[in-house]
Design a protein around this motif. Structure first.
Motif, PDB file in Angstrom:
ATOM      1  N   VAL A 101       1.446  -1.006  -0.048  1.00  0.00           N
ATOM      2  CA  VAL A 101       0.111   0.478   0.379  1.00  0.00           C
ATOM      3  C   VAL A 101       1.368   1.164  -0.170  1.00  0.00           C
ATOM      4  O   VAL A 101       0.503   2.381  -0.453  1.00  0.00           O
ATOM      5  CB  VAL A 101      -0.978  -0.239   1.185  1.00  0.00           C
ATOM      6  CG1 VAL A 101      -1.379   1.120   1.136  1.00  0.00           C
ATOM      7  CG2 VAL A 101      -2.252  -1.342   0.801  1.00  0.00           C
ATOM      8  N   LYS A 102       1.815   1.244   0.876  1.00  0.00           N
ATOM      9  CA  LYS A 102       3.028   2.242   0.514  1.00  0.00           C
ATOM     10  C   LYS A 102       3.594   2.788  -1.099  1.00  0.00           C
ATOM     11  O   LYS A 102       3.041   3.503  -0.957  1.00  0.00           O
ATOM     12  CB  LYS A 102       3.665   1.890   1.737  1.00  0.00           C
ATOM     13  CG  LYS A 102       4.733   3.035   2.274  1.00  0.00           C
ATOM     14  CD  LYS A 102       5.873   2.876   3.446  1.00  0.00           C
ATOM     15  CE  LYS A 102       7.125   4.127   3.949  1.00  0.00           C
ATOM     16  NZ  LYS A 102       7.571   3.679   4.678  1.00  0.00           N
ATOM     17  N   GLU A 103       3.560   1.491  -1.408  1.00  0.00           N
ATOM     18  CA  GLU A 103       4.543   1.783  -2.354  1.00  0.00           C
ATOM     19  C   GLU A 103       3.561   1.930  -3.594  1.00  0.00           C
ATOM     20  O   GLU A 103       4.111   3.282  -3.974  1.00  0.00           O
ATOM     21  CB  GLU A 103       4.807   0.143  -3.298  1.00  0.00           C
ATOM     22  CG  GLU A 103       6.362  -0.019  -2.848  1.00  0.00           C
ATOM     23  CD  GLU A 103       6.661  -2.088  -2.187  1.00  0.00           C
ATOM     24  OE1 GLU A 103       6.268  -2.171  -3.496  1.00  0.00           O
ATOM     25  OE2 GLU A 103       7.865  -2.242  -2.262  1.00  0.00           O
ATOM     26  N   ILE A 104       2.216   1.952  -3.552  1.00  0.00           N
ATOM     27  CA  ILE A 104       1.752   2.681  -4.483  1.00  0.00           C
ATOM     28  C   ILE A 104       1.040   3.963  -3.512  1.00  0.00           C
ATOM     29  O   ILE A 104       0.819   4.634  -4.991  1.00  0.00           O
ATOM     30  CB  ILE A 104       0.104   1.144  -4.021  1.00  0.00           C
ATOM     31  CG1 ILE A 104       0.807   0.189  -4.708  1.00  0.00           C
ATOM     32  CG2 ILE A 104      -0.910   2.046  -5.458  1.00  0.00           C
ATOM     33  CD1 ILE A 104      -0.798  -0.743  -4.215  1.00  0.00           C
ATOM     34  N   VAL A 105       0.598   4.282  -2.695  1.00  0.00           N
ATOM     35  CA  VAL A 105       0.188   5.824  -2.378  1.00  0.00           C
ATOM     36  C   VAL A 105       2.178   6.630  -2.752  1.00  0.00           C
ATOM     37  O   VAL A 105       1.309   7.576  -2.816  1.00  0.00           O
ATOM     38  CB  VAL A 105       0.658   5.815  -1.020  1.00  0.00           C
ATOM     39  CG1 VAL A 105       0.792   7.085  -0.422  1.00  0.00           C
ATOM     40  CG2 VAL A 105      -1.063   4.802  -0.404  1.00  0.00           C
ATOM     41  N   HIS A 106       3.027   6.061  -2.352  1.00  0.00           N
ATOM     42  CA  HIS A 106       4.428   6.926  -2.431  1.00  0.00           C
ATOM     43  C   HIS A 106       4.071   6.931  -4.422  1.00  0.00           C
ATOM     44  O   HIS A 106       4.835   8.500  -4.745  1.00  0.00           O
ATOM     45  CB  HIS A 106       5.715   6.586  -2.313  1.00  0.00           C
ATOM     46  CG  HIS A 106       5.588   6.327  -0.651  1.00  0.00           C
ATOM     47  ND1 HIS A 106       6.928   6.178  -0.243  1.00  0.00           N
ATOM     48  CD2 HIS A 106       4.670   7.111   0.105  1.00  0.00           C
ATOM     49  CE1 HIS A 106       6.190   6.376   0.905  1.00  0.00           C
ATOM     50  NE2 HIS A 106       5.172   7.275   1.439  1.00  0.00           N
ATOM     51  N   LYS A 107       4.134   6.126  -5.456  1.00  0.00           N
ATOM     52  CA  LYS A 107       4.070   6.086  -6.001  1.00  0.00           C
ATOM     53  C   LYS A 107       3.578   7.290  -6.884  1.00  0.00           C
ATOM     54  O   LYS A 107       3.473   7.501  -8.215  1.00  0.00           O
ATOM     55  CB  LYS A 107       3.714   4.589  -7.327  1.00  0.00           C
ATOM     56  CG  LYS A 107       4.237   4.020  -8.735  1.00  0.00           C
ATOM     57  CD  LYS A 107       4.253   3.170  -9.427  1.00  0.00           C
ATOM     58  CE  LYS A 107       4.459   2.986 -10.472  1.00  0.00           C
ATOM     59  NZ  LYS A 107       3.848   4.198 -11.499  1.00  0.00           N
ATOM     60  N   ALA A 108       1.667   7.305  -6.384  1.00  0.00           N
ATOM     61  CA  ALA A 108       0.626   7.579  -6.939  1.00  0.00           C
ATOM     62  C   ALA A 108       1.172   8.757  -6.744  1.00  0.00           C
ATOM     63  O   ALA A 108       1.022  10.273  -7.900  1.00  0.00           O
ATOM     64  CB  ALA A 108      -0.359   7.258  -6.959  1.00  0.00           C
ATOM     65  N   PHE A 109       1.795   9.353  -5.969  1.00  0.00           N
ATOM     66  CA  PHE A 109       2.150  10.997  -5.415  1.00  0.00           C
ATOM     67  C   PHE A 109       2.984  11.476  -5.893  1.00  0.00           C
ATOM     68  O   PHE A 109       3.108  12.594  -7.289  1.00  0.00           O
ATOM     69  CB  PHE A 109       2.397  11.088  -4.028  1.00  0.00           C
ATOM     70  CG  PHE A 109       3.061  12.130  -3.358  1.00  0.00           C
ATOM     71  CD1 PHE A 109       2.376  13.496  -3.041  1.00  0.00           C
ATOM     72  CD2 PHE A 109       5.190  12.296  -3.458  1.00  0.00           C
ATOM     73  CE1 PHE A 109       2.931  14.397  -2.344  1.00  0.00           C
ATOM     74  CE2 PHE A 109       5.123  13.898  -3.094  1.00  0.00           C
ATOM     75  CZ  PHE A 109       4.244  14.962  -3.265  1.00  0.00           C
ATOM     76  N   TRP A 110       4.374  10.664  -6.407  1.00  0.00           N
ATOM     77  CA  TRP A 110       5.602  11.129  -7.066  1.00  0.00           C
ATOM     78  C   TRP A 110       4.875  11.475  -8.718  1.00  0.00           C
ATOM     79  O   TRP A 110       5.565  12.301  -9.455  1.00  0.00           O
ATOM     80  CB  TRP A 110       6.082  10.084  -6.575  1.00  0.00           C
ATOM     81  CG  TRP A 110       6.759  10.511  -6.015  1.00  0.00           C
ATOM     82  CD1 TRP A 110       7.327   9.139  -4.834  1.00  0.00           C
ATOM     83  CD2 TRP A 110       7.739  11.766  -4.906  1.00  0.00           C
ATOM     84  NE1 TRP A 110       8.085   9.930  -3.603  1.00  0.00           N
ATOM     85  CE2 TRP A 110       7.799  10.923  -3.933  1.00  0.00           C
ATOM     86  CE3 TRP A 110       7.924  12.420  -5.443  1.00  0.00           C
ATOM     87  CZ2 TRP A 110       8.516  12.195  -2.968  1.00  0.00           C
ATOM     88  CZ3 TRP A 110       8.358  13.746  -4.936  1.00  0.00           C
ATOM     89  CH2 TRP A 110       9.586  12.998  -3.792  1.00  0.00           C
ATOM     90  N   ASP A 111       3.888  10.714  -9.126  1.00  0.00           N
ATOM     91  CA  ASP A 111       4.223  10.236 -10.758  1.00  0.00           C
ATOM     92  C   ASP A 111       2.899  11.852 -10.882  1.00  0.00           C
ATOM     93  O   ASP A 111       3.084  12.369 -12.041  1.00  0.00           O
ATOM     94  CB  ASP A 111       2.685   9.292 -10.871  1.00  0.00           C
ATOM     95  CG  ASP A 111       3.421   7.936 -11.622  1.00  0.00           C
ATOM     96  OD1 ASP A 111       4.816   7.858 -11.274  1.00  0.00           O
ATOM     97  OD2 ASP A 111       3.045   6.762 -11.200  1.00  0.00           O
ATOM     98  N   SER A 112       2.264  12.052  -9.703  1.00  0.00           N
ATOM     99  CA  SER A 112       1.514  13.258  -9.720  1.00  0.00           C
ATOM    100  C   SER A 112       2.014  13.975 -10.401  1.00  0.00           C
ATOM    101  O   SER A 112       2.081  15.238 -10.721  1.00  0.00           O
ATOM    102  CB  SER A 112       0.793  13.182  -8.414  1.00  0.00           C
ATOM    103  OG  SER A 112      -0.102  14.567  -8.423  1.00  0.00           O
TER     104      SER A 112
END
Length: 506
Positions: A101-112
């Motif tokens: 979950v942490k990896e998914i959230v972080h990836k979404a943040f940096w992709d944004s």
């Protein structure tokens, strides 16, 4: 670039103002306990040890408060007792839901963030929030006396100016990142120099900010550990009274919380009394409370962790003492194997340079994992006997000695394998000598330089025993200082009819 006076003490400089501020922050709870921590037995009302008072129901609020107090006491205790205590960065287990979950959230943040920067013109709203977080992180790493650094950070990372620059598409993210990295290089501990060097080699904005936050997290942990080490002497002075006051609060809520400690000391008193000869007139000999307490401490090294209930006053050190116990179990077997081998091959060959060390190393390796449930001692000692025989058979002819006969080989292997038995004479003898040696550390004024005689058969494991003895003594000295008044009350009732006697000074 700021002057060297602005460097943090992690680079070797000190700041008395920061030390006082940090000490106040970390010792708020500790100092509230009061008392004089330099006194062996600080003033404390004598605990009323009553085994007849009924248990009372406690509310959930009290349970939560007690859990918090015990947690705080355990942390303070660990800082003082564990010389290698450090805060570590928490990492979720691989393939765990939390990590995923942490990896998914972080990836979404940096992709944004990447998507915003790729727009025409670039959008900096998310980037500006990151710069604000970095600014706050840098401030958290400063000491109160570092006004020049604080001013410089405020001027360069002026959020109002940065927002105006972004509004007019004049924001230079790379320039800000360069300043942030240079400030981090000035503030970090030497251990982070390599991470800072890698940051300087990054040019892609998103990757750069992602790594900046990773390094800042490490720097915050470094600062906490530095502060802990700086304040450790102050914590050591205050911890005795602090731990005792927290334990007293716990007792106030749960009066029967010393029943296992009482049973532990009662067993120690009985064992001590059985080993003391009656005084004149067949009257029972007077037993020293200190001797009884030391016997209780020694009993912890032979504790049955599956069956016996652990004393409440030693619970915070249970895992540490259990590790010492497990290490002693292994050393007892190692010393037993070496003594059996010495008797079989003779002192001459046993004294050859490196011979004992080789046997010791092989034996330790084969006995590794001794306390695991799946460990099979019989199989391990069978392997040990084969390895010892192989090493002896190789060394004897090399140094001009007559090889062992078939009968001698069988005897050597059989004696090593017989160490498996709990009632083995050699094993029990070595175990008694080890405990006798360690007992001397409890009464020594300087455990690190304990010079009492080493019993026969323990020379090959002397270094390990000294280390264990020093650790054992350090733990129990602190325990005695914290819980001495409680032990005094319990032992007074166990040993003396008037119940008024306390711990003696012997």
């Amino acid at each position: 670039m700021p002057n060297s006076e602005d460097k943090l003490p992690t680079r070797g400089n000190s700041d008395k103002g920061q030390e006082q501020e940090d000490k106040g922050a970390l010792l708020d709870d500790i100092q509230s306990a009061g008392g004089n921590a330099n006194t062996d037995m600080p003033g404390l009302r004598k605990p009323d040890i009553s085994c007849s008072s009924p248990r009372r129901l406690i509310s959930m609020t009290e349970v939560m408060e007690t859990a918090r107090d015990v947690s705080n006491m355990a942390i303070a205790h660990e800082i003082v007792i564990n010389s290698n205590f450090q805060i570590q960065q928490m990492e979720s287990p691989q393939n765990s839901l939390e990590r995923r979950v942490k990896e998914i959230v972080h990836k979404a943040f940096w992709d944004s963030l990447q998507a915003q920067l790729n727009e025409t013109p670039p959008q900096y709203s998310q980037a500006i929030k990151l710069v604000q977080e970095v600014k706050e992180s840098l401030f958290s790493l400063l000491l109160p006396g570092h006004t020049r650094l604080r001013t410089q950070i405020s001027e360069v990372l002026d959020m109002e100016l940065i927002q105006q620059q972004a509004k007019h598409n004049a924001l230079d993210i790379q320039r800000l990142a360069g300043f942030i990295i240079s400030m981090m290089a000035n503030l970090c501990a030497p251990v982070r120099d390599e991470e800072i060097k890698k940051l300087k080699g990054l040019t892609e904005t998103v990757s750069l900010f992602r790594e900046i936050f990773c390094v800042l997290d490490l720097m915050k942990i470094d600062m906490v550990n530095f502060t802990i080490q700086t304040l450790k002497p102050h914590l050591q002075q205050q911890s005795i009274q602090y731990e005792r006051s927290k334990f007293q609060e716990f007792l106030n809520k749960q009066p029967n919380a010393l029943e296992h400690t009482t049973a532990w000391l009662k067993a120690a008193a009985k064992k001590t009394a059985n080993s003391v000869s009656p005084s004149q007139g067949n009257r029972p000999a007077v037993v020293s409370p200190t001797v009884v307490l030391n016997q209780g401490y020694m009993n912890l090294l032979k504790w049955d962790h599956d069956g016996d209930t652990y004393p409440e006053t030693v619970l915070m050190d249970r895992s540490r003492l259990q590790q010492l116990q497990q290490r002693l179990d292994q050393l007892t077997l190692v010393a037993s194997v070496l003594l059996v081998t010495s008797n079989a091959v003779g002192a001459a060959i046993f004294g050859l340079p490196g011979f004992v060390d080789k046997l010791k190393q092989v034996t330790c390796v084969l006995l590794d994992g001794l306390n695991c449930k799946m460990f099979r001692l019989e199989e391990a000692l069978l392997a040990v006997s084969d390895q010892v025989h192989r090493e002896v058979s190789r060394s004897l002819p090399e140094h001009g000695y007559i090889p062992l006969t078939s009968e001698q080989e069988a005897t050597l292997k059989g004696q090593i394998r017989s160490i498996t038995q709990r009632d083995n004479v050699i094993r029990n003898l070595i175990g008694e000598r080890i405990h006798s040696y360690l007992k001397g550390f409890l009464s020594s004024l300087s455990p690190q330089n304990c010079l009492h005689a080493l019993p026969g058969g323990l020379a090959p494991i002397q270094a390990e025993l000294k280390e264990i003895g020093s650790t054992f003594s350090r733990i129990l000295h602190h325990n005695r200082m914290v819980f001495g008044p409680y032990y005094s009350g319990i032992l007074g009732k166990l040993l003396f009819t008037d119940g008024d006697a306390g711990m003696d000074s012997r």
